[in-house]
Design an enzyme around this catalytic site. Structure first.
Site, PDB file in Angstrom:
ATOM      1  N   ARG A  78      -0.139  -4.777  -1.682  1.00  0.00           N
ATOM      2  CA  ARG A  78       0.434  -4.095  -0.513  1.00  0.00           C
ATOM      3  C   ARG A  78      -0.175  -2.702  -0.406  1.00  0.00           C
ATOM      4  O   ARG A  78       0.191  -1.786  -1.162  1.00  0.00           O
ATOM      5  CB  ARG A  78       1.957  -4.005  -0.642  1.00  0.00           C
ATOM      6  CG  ARG A  78       2.677  -3.465   0.595  1.00  0.00           C
ATOM      7  CD  ARG A  78       4.169  -3.351   0.367  1.00  0.00           C
ATOM      8  NE  ARG A  78       4.903  -3.119   1.603  1.00  0.00           N
ATOM      9  CZ  ARG A  78       5.334  -4.065   2.418  1.00  0.00           C
ATOM     10  NH1 ARG A  78       5.122  -5.338   2.102  1.00  0.00           N
ATOM     11  NH2 ARG A  78       5.988  -3.778   3.525  1.00  0.00           N
ATOM     12  N   GLU A  96       5.058   7.232   5.679  1.00  0.00           N
ATOM     13  CA  GLU A  96       4.436   6.011   5.150  1.00  0.00           C
ATOM     14  C   GLU A  96       4.128   5.069   6.295  1.00  0.00           C
ATOM     15  O   GLU A  96       4.901   4.962   7.251  1.00  0.00           O
ATOM     16  CB  GLU A  96       5.381   5.344   4.140  1.00  0.00           C
ATOM     17  CG  GLU A  96       4.873   4.064   3.523  1.00  0.00           C
ATOM     18  CD  GLU A  96       5.374   2.801   4.263  1.00  0.00           C
ATOM     19  OE1 GLU A  96       5.003   1.686   3.831  1.00  0.00           O
ATOM     20  OE2 GLU A  96       6.118   2.950   5.256  1.00  0.00           O
ATOM     21  N   ARG A 133      -0.625   0.727   1.529  1.00  0.00           N
ATOM     22  CA  ARG A 133       0.046   1.567   2.516  1.00  0.00           C
ATOM     23  C   ARG A 133      -0.507   2.990   2.421  1.00  0.00           C
ATOM     24  O   ARG A 133      -0.854   3.469   1.340  1.00  0.00           O
ATOM     25  CB  ARG A 133       1.564   1.600   2.270  1.00  0.00           C
ATOM     26  CG  ARG A 133       2.265   0.281   2.615  1.00  0.00           C
ATOM     27  CD  ARG A 133       2.207   0.012   4.103  1.00  0.00           C
ATOM     28  NE  ARG A 133       2.934  -1.154   4.549  1.00  0.00           N
ATOM     29  CZ  ARG A 133       2.423  -2.378   4.678  1.00  0.00           C
ATOM     30  NH1 ARG A 133       1.141  -2.587   4.354  1.00  0.00           N
ATOM     31  NH2 ARG A 133       3.138  -3.385   5.124  1.00  0.00           N
TER      32      ARG A 133
END
Length: 338
Positions: free
Chosen positions: A161, A116, A163
């Site tokens: 967010r 990640e 990612r």
């Protein structure tokens, strides 16, 4: 379907966000490591087995690691992020730690991995960085799938967010079966994650900034940010990306308005925005600045759990034995210390 218990290696573990997502999906953690000693009190308070081994991953020999099936790693993202000025592999000691993952994958040959990082990893250095990463993983014989997931779209938390998630499998069959999770409706709002009773230390009511903040912060259902010289309103109805410099006098401190006044988010609220359950414990003797950094550096647990469940399905697929042979290149990308 196999009833095997898959074992994971938790690298760049932080406070165990990726671990929690995978354990919720039925995986077992056998080893964890992070360089930051302040993560250990938080990590060990919540996990009684495979507690955090604090140390430099470059000094951990592959031969010393226990047997495992899946490598997990949210390797340092600051070198590739906008906030970290995108130094990438030039950021010695952080940006080049990806190659320690390559080393361990090469030596231990686990069935799968999940990595990640920030969304900008894909575009860093005009895509050259990501090509190096992709080539290195392919050289090791892994079949890889990549997708950018936004926490507010895949984890049902009100946080914007984005990612990038990199899932790799030795088995071609498992790779073909694996699919990243589908988007899920966002049913939680900012008001759902706010605490009812908050300590006065989080309020700006007595701050020299209060007058300026009061003029700009009007809505109780909106997250604002102090941007050094002005207040930014996040009109999307969600919280902007939590960062490691929250609460440290930086310009990304998320602010909210409640019945008592204007304040910054608490560490518990940040935990909720990252999908951690209420049962997750916060050390009472650790400064808030450390907790803010830990949650800012963490992953969104609810997103990881959904990815982990998809990986479990793929790994349990029958005939999960078609392996890809490592590729020999004339130009090698492996650079490690251990």
């Amino acid at each position: 379907m196999s009833n095997k218990t898959y074992k994971t290696l938790d690298l760049f573990a932080g406070i165990g966000g990726i671990r929690m997502g995978f354990e919720r999906a039925g995986f077992e953690t056998v080893f964890s490591n992070d360089f930051d000693p302040y993560c250990k009190p938080t990590y060990d308070l919540n996990y009684k087995t495979a507690q955090l081994a604090v140390g430099d991953i470059q000094k951990i020999k592959s031969s010393s690691l226990p047997a495992f099936d899946i490598l997990l790693g949210g390797f340092p993202c600051q070198p590739f992020s906008v906030a970290g000025y995108r130094r990438g592999f030039l950021d010695t000691g952080r940006g080049d730690l990806f190659f320690e993952i390559v080393r361990i994958l090469r030596d231990k040959k686990p069935s799968a991995f999940l990595l990640e990082n920030v969304k900008n990893l894909k575009s860093h250095d005009k895509g050259k960085t990501f090509k190096i990463i992709s080539d290195a993983l392919a050289d090791l014989g892994y079949h890889v799938k990549v997708k950018v997931l936004n926490s507010m779209e895949y984890g049902n938390v009100p946080q914007n967010r984005e990612r990038v998630y990199i899932a790799g499998f030795k088995s071609k069959k498992a790779h073909d079966v694996f699919e990243f999770p589908e988007q899920t409706p966002l049913t939680k709002s900012i008001s759902d994650i706010l605490e009812e009773s908050v300590d006065s230390k989080y309020y700006y009511n007595d701050s020299t900034l209060y007058k300026q903040l009061k003029e700009a912060i009007k809505s109780p259902n909106t997250v604002y940010q102090w941007r050094r010289a002005y207040v930014r309103e996040n009109k999307s109805g969600v919280c902007p990306t939590l960062t490691a410099n929250m609460g440290m006098g930086g310009h990304n401190v998320p602010l909210v308005k409640d019945k008592k006044g204007i304040r910054k988010l608490t560490p518990r609220e940040c935990a909720r925005l990252q999908g951690f359950p209420e049962s997750y414990k916060l050390p009472k003797d650790l400064p808030d600045t450390k907790l803010y950094k830990q949650f800012g550096n963490s992953v969104t647990v609810s997103v990881v759990e959904r990815v982990a469940r998809q990986m479990m399905k793929a790994l349990q697929t029958n005939n999960n034995y078609v392996y890809r042979e490592p590729v020999k290149r004339t130009t090698r990308v492996l650079r490690t210390a251990a």
